[in-house]
Design an enzyme around this catalytic site. Structure first.
Site, PDB file in Angstrom:
ATOM      1  N   PRO A  11       0.788  -1.228   0.000  1.00 14.73           N
ATOM      2  CA  PRO A  11       0.000   0.000   0.000  1.00 14.73           C
ATOM      3  C   PRO A  11       0.824   1.284   0.000  1.00 14.73           C
ATOM      4  O   PRO A  11       1.884   1.361   0.620  1.00 14.73           O
ATOM      5  CB  PRO A  11      -0.822  -0.091   1.285  1.00 14.73           C
ATOM      6  CG  PRO A  11      -0.190  -1.150   2.101  1.00 14.73           C
ATOM      7  CD  PRO A  11       0.494  -2.082   1.160  1.00 14.73           C
ATOM      8  N   ASN A  12       0.294   2.226  -0.736  1.00 18.21           N
ATOM      9  CA  ASN A  12       0.823   3.597  -0.856  1.00 18.21           C
ATOM     10  C   ASN A  12       2.052   3.694  -1.755  1.00 18.21           C
ATOM     11  O   ASN A  12       2.488   4.808  -2.068  1.00 18.21           O
ATOM     12  CB  ASN A  12       1.106   4.219   0.528  1.00 18.21           C
ATOM     13  CG  ASN A  12      -0.130   4.255   1.384  1.00 18.21           C
ATOM     14  OD1 ASN A  12      -1.137   4.835   0.975  1.00 18.21           O
ATOM     15  ND2 ASN A  12      -0.097   3.626   2.543  1.00 18.21           N
ATOM     16  N   ARG A  19       4.937  10.878  -2.551  1.00 16.92           N
ATOM     17  CA  ARG A  19       4.689  10.618  -1.135  1.00 16.92           C
ATOM     18  C   ARG A  19       5.970  10.801  -0.332  1.00 16.92           C
ATOM     19  O   ARG A  19       6.960  10.107  -0.572  1.00 16.92           O
ATOM     20  CB  ARG A  19       4.222   9.166  -1.045  1.00 16.92           C
ATOM     21  CG  ARG A  19       4.184   8.588   0.317  1.00 16.92           C
ATOM     22  CD  ARG A  19       4.209   7.064   0.222  1.00 16.92           C
ATOM     23  NE  ARG A  19       3.987   6.515   1.523  1.00 16.92           N
ATOM     24  CZ  ARG A  19       4.398   5.320   1.903  1.00 16.92           C
ATOM     25  NH1 ARG A  19       5.041   4.533   1.060  1.00 16.92           N
ATOM     26  NH2 ARG A  19       4.165   4.905   3.119  1.00 16.92           N
ATOM     27  N   TYR A  24      11.135   8.624   0.790  1.00 11.90           N
ATOM     28  CA  TYR A  24      11.024   7.594  -0.246  1.00 11.90           C
ATOM     29  C   TYR A  24      11.601   8.007  -1.603  1.00 11.90           C
ATOM     30  O   TYR A  24      11.613   7.200  -2.535  1.00 11.90           O
ATOM     31  CB  TYR A  24       9.551   7.179  -0.404  1.00 11.90           C
ATOM     32  CG  TYR A  24       8.967   6.583   0.859  1.00 11.90           C
ATOM     33  CD1 TYR A  24       9.350   5.313   1.287  1.00 11.90           C
ATOM     34  CD2 TYR A  24       8.056   7.292   1.640  1.00 11.90           C
ATOM     35  CE1 TYR A  24       8.840   4.760   2.451  1.00 11.90           C
ATOM     36  CE2 TYR A  24       7.536   6.747   2.819  1.00 11.90           C
ATOM     37  CZ  TYR A  24       7.936   5.486   3.217  1.00 11.90           C
ATOM     38  OH  TYR A  24       7.435   4.944   4.377  1.00 11.90           O
ATOM     39  N   ASN A  75       8.067  -5.735  -1.344  1.00 10.22           N
ATOM     40  CA  ASN A  75       8.041  -4.629  -0.393  1.00 10.22           C
ATOM     41  C   ASN A  75       6.592  -4.555   0.094  1.00 10.22           C
ATOM     42  O   ASN A  75       5.745  -3.968  -0.568  1.00 10.22           O
ATOM     43  CB  ASN A  75       8.455  -3.310  -1.050  1.00 10.22           C
ATOM     44  CG  ASN A  75       8.462  -2.175  -0.033  1.00 10.22           C
ATOM     45  OD1 ASN A  75       7.962  -2.332   1.083  1.00 10.22           O
ATOM     46  ND2 ASN A  75       9.023  -1.040  -0.411  1.00 10.22           N
ATOM     47  N   ALA A  78       3.358  -1.001   4.515  1.00  7.05           N
ATOM     48  CA  ALA A  78       2.834  -1.030   5.895  1.00  7.05           C
ATOM     49  C   ALA A  78       2.449  -2.441   6.342  1.00  7.05           C
ATOM     50  O   ALA A  78       2.494  -2.752   7.535  1.00  7.05           O
ATOM     51  CB  ALA A  78       1.636  -0.093   6.006  1.00  7.05           C
ATOM     52  N   GLU A  99      13.031  -9.497   0.761  1.00  4.52           N
ATOM     53  CA  GLU A  99      12.227  -8.393   1.296  1.00  4.52           C
ATOM     54  C   GLU A  99      12.967  -7.083   1.033  1.00  4.52           C
ATOM     55  O   GLU A  99      14.169  -6.982   1.307  1.00  4.52           O
ATOM     56  CB  GLU A  99      12.062  -8.624   2.806  1.00  4.52           C
ATOM     57  CG  GLU A  99      11.307  -7.549   3.538  1.00  4.52           C
ATOM     58  CD  GLU A  99      11.229  -7.826   5.048  1.00  4.52           C
ATOM     59  OE1 GLU A  99      11.756  -8.876   5.507  1.00  4.52           O
ATOM     60  OE2 GLU A  99      10.671  -6.987   5.760  1.00  4.52           O
ATOM     61  N   HIS A 101      12.876  -2.786   1.516  1.00  3.58           N
ATOM     62  CA  HIS A 101      12.312  -1.538   2.025  1.00  3.58           C
ATOM     63  C   HIS A 101      13.157  -0.399   1.485  1.00  3.58           C
ATOM     64  O   HIS A 101      14.395  -0.465   1.534  1.00  3.58           O
ATOM     65  CB  HIS A 101      12.319  -1.496   3.549  1.00  3.58           C
ATOM     66  CG  HIS A 101      11.538  -2.616   4.132  1.00  3.58           C
ATOM     67  ND1 HIS A 101      10.165  -2.654   4.080  1.00  3.58           N
ATOM     68  CD2 HIS A 101      11.935  -3.773   4.702  1.00  3.58           C
ATOM     69  CE1 HIS A 101       9.757  -3.789   4.621  1.00  3.58           C
ATOM     70  NE2 HIS A 101      10.805  -4.488   5.007  1.00  3.58           N
ATOM     71  N   ARG A 108      13.587   4.255  11.975  1.00  5.15           N
ATOM     72  CA  ARG A 108      12.321   4.991  12.008  1.00  5.15           C
ATOM     73  C   ARG A 108      11.523   4.636  13.275  1.00  5.15           C
ATOM     74  O   ARG A 108      12.092   4.138  14.241  1.00  5.15           O
ATOM     75  CB  ARG A 108      11.562   4.708  10.711  1.00  5.15           C
ATOM     76  CG  ARG A 108      12.373   5.166   9.486  1.00  5.15           C
ATOM     77  CD  ARG A 108      11.632   4.968   8.192  1.00  5.15           C
ATOM     78  NE  ARG A 108      10.411   5.772   8.161  1.00  5.15           N
ATOM     79  CZ  ARG A 108       9.435   5.620   7.264  1.00  5.15           C
ATOM     80  NH1 ARG A 108       9.549   4.686   6.322  1.00  5.15           N
ATOM     81  NH2 ARG A 108       8.374   6.391   7.285  1.00  5.15           N
TER      82      ARG A 108
HETATM   83  C1  DHK Z   1       7.280   1.478   2.923  1.00  2.33           C
HETATM   84  C2  DHK Z   1       6.177   1.809   3.646  1.00  2.33           C
HETATM   85  O1  DHK Z   1       5.072   2.215   3.039  1.00  2.33           O
HETATM   86  C3  DHK Z   1       6.181   1.775   5.118  1.00  2.33           C
HETATM   87  O2  DHK Z   1       4.917   1.455   5.650  1.00  2.33           O
HETATM   88  C4  DHK Z   1       7.233   0.851   5.679  1.00  2.33           C
HETATM   89  C5  DHK Z   1       8.476   0.866   3.523  1.00  2.33           C
HETATM   90  C6  DHK Z   1       8.581   1.108   5.022  1.00  2.33           C
HETATM   91  C7  DHK Z   1       9.731   1.222   2.755  1.00  2.33           C
HETATM   92  O3  DHK Z   1      10.682   1.767   3.305  1.00  2.33           O
HETATM   93  O4  DHK Z   1       9.787   0.916   1.553  1.00  2.33           O
HETATM   94  O5  DHK Z   1       7.327   1.024   7.067  1.00  2.33           O
END
Ligand code: DHK
Length: 142
Positions: A11-12, A19, A24, A75, A78, A99, A101, A108
């Protein structure tokens, strides 16, 4: 026949580039997909790239990967920190899982320090920005 690697995003991540760019970065998810597709071609791999904001859709994509993929790069965003369902789905997958991130989840908030997926993953890449996806792809080369 070349190996197919499923690249799954939670998500997101569809808002990547817009964002919280201070966390990011400015690259979009489409940019990441294009870089991965190019790298996959160089490495003789195929990728299936997928993003969803829905936990069940990610679970179902992992089920699809059981039949079609030689590896998963995920990835979970959340859902990393909440989803037993995604962990259980990954536990049905019989090939390596990496995995990724974008940020370093360990620097964090405390709630981001635990990952349900890490115990299942062959490798974890965190804090390298979107480069982490390309590093994960290298794992499957050869
Ligand atoms: C991405 C997210 O959306 C967060 O909820 C994770 C992760 C970290 C990232 O660093 O890619 O906590």
């Amino acid at each position: 026949m070349s190996k197919t690697i499923y690249v799954l995003n939670g998500p997101n991540l569809n808002l990547l580039g817009k964002r919280q760019p201070e966390i990011y970065g400015l690259e979009t998810l489409a940019d990441v997909e294009a870089r991965m597709a190019k790298k996959a071609q160089e490495l003789g791999l195929e990728i299936e790239f997928f993003q969803s904001n829905y936990e069940g859709a990610i679970v179902e994509k992992i089920h699809e990967a059981r039949e079609k993929a030689a590896g998963i790069i995920i990835n979970p965003a959340a859902y990393t920190h909440t989803s037993v369902a995604i962990l259980d789905a990954l536990n049905t997958f019989e090939h390596p899982v990496i995995e990724v991130h974008i940020s370093n989840i360990h620097t964090r908030e405390a709630f981001r320090h635990h990952s349900f997926v890490s115990g299942r993953a062959e490798g974890i890449v965190a804090g390298f920005g979107t480069l982490g996806y390309l590093v994960a792809l290298e794992y499957f080369a050869g």
